[in-house]
Design an enzyme around this catalytic site. Sequence first.
Site, short mmCIF file in Angstrom:
data_model
loop_
_atom_site.label_atom_id
_atom_site.label_comp_id
_atom_site.label_asym_id
_atom_site.label_seq_id
_atom_site.Cartn_x
_atom_site.Cartn_y
_atom_site.Cartn_z
N ASP A 33 0.84 -1.19 0.00
CA ASP A 33 0.00 0.00 0.00
C ASP A 33 0.88 1.25 0.00
OD1 ASP A 33 -2.80 1.29 0.59
OD2 ASP A 33 -1.44 2.19 2.05
N GLY B 159 3.93 -1.01 8.62
CA GLY B 159 4.85 0.01 8.12
C GLY B 159 6.29 -0.37 8.39
N ALA B 160 7.14 -0.22 7.38
CA ALA B 160 8.55 -0.56 7.56
C ALA B 160 9.38 0.24 6.55
CB ALA B 160 8.78 -2.06 7.36
N TYR C 13 3.07 10.27 -0.34
CA TYR C 13 4.17 9.75 0.46
C TYR C 13 5.50 10.10 -0.21
CZ TYR C 13 0.49 6.81 2.57
OH TYR C 13 -0.65 6.35 3.19
N ARG D 203 4.97 12.84 14.63
CA ARG D 203 4.65 12.66 16.05
C ARG D 203 4.85 13.93 16.86
NH1 ARG D 203 7.71 6.91 15.89
NH2 ARG D 203 9.09 8.24 14.65
#
Length: 333
Positions: free
Chosen positions: A57, A285-286, A62, A232
């Site tokens: 995905d 996610g990676a 991105y 974050r």
Amino acid sequence: MSNNPHDTIHITGIDKPILRIALGTWAIGGWQWGGPDDENAIKTIHKAIDDGITLIDTAPVYGFGHSEEVIGKAIQGKRDKIALATKVGLNWTDDKQKVFRDSRPERIRQEVEDSLRRLKTDYIDLYQIHWPDDKTPIEETAAELEKLRKEGKIRAIGVSNFSTAQMDAIRKHAQLSTAQPPYNLFERDIESDILPYAKQHDLGVLCYGPLCRGLLSGKMTKDREFKGDDLRKIDPKFSAPHFEHYLAAAQELSEFAKDTYNKNLLALAVRWVLDKYDGNIPLWGARKPEQIEGVQDALGWKLSDNDLRTIDTILKKHIKNPIGPEFMAPPNR
């Protein structure tokens, strides 16, 4: 859709079985994740495919095309092994300082050609509207996607961050196969509406953020600093006093996973998402190959009803006022 809670499901329109853990590639694009690392990203994608992952995905935003370009390089010679899911409906200013929603038919037509070129493929298995665009009539967006499906440029249509009413509107004009909302142990709003809707209409649900941006990875510590454009920095969960509460919950959940199943927190967090609905596909996610380790640890077992109740008790003990993912929503045009 398969009723097997452990391994694969079928998504309407996609001709291959999908492992119920998919690779999420937001971080691979680099934007809001401290910059790209293409060599490691390609190794990560290869490791994911070697470990049995069959759905990747991504989205144009991105890294403003970069994630798609890296995936396009990585899947050469491997395209038949995977289903590609990407998105449409976000635009950005020339200086890339502002991202906004844009699902006009002409934008969709431009985006699909850009994505096909970057991904080095002639079709996209799953094409998802990234965020609803309140300024464009939903029937115009849906009609353009249906055209692309009939032309063979895309195989299946999905939506991301849509309400049930917006999904109803899409389904009047297009065949809808999937939804993609945020979902994890700490962000559970979809349990009241999106998940029941998905069950009713047999939709696959690609769950983004199953590790809640690292809070459920088992590696987050109270002295962790977030630098640069790291997302974050604007997520209230990572600021005092909330950060301490979420870390305490994560610690107790980690102990529960170890004591009960000899599993780590990451495996527990992903298994929990899998067990909440047979159509859920957590996005793993990676951006480094070693971050793929552990995918298999989340498969092949199941949490009991008693386990789920225990987990809820832990959450209520530490987190009195859960914070949602609303901070991530981009503005309208």
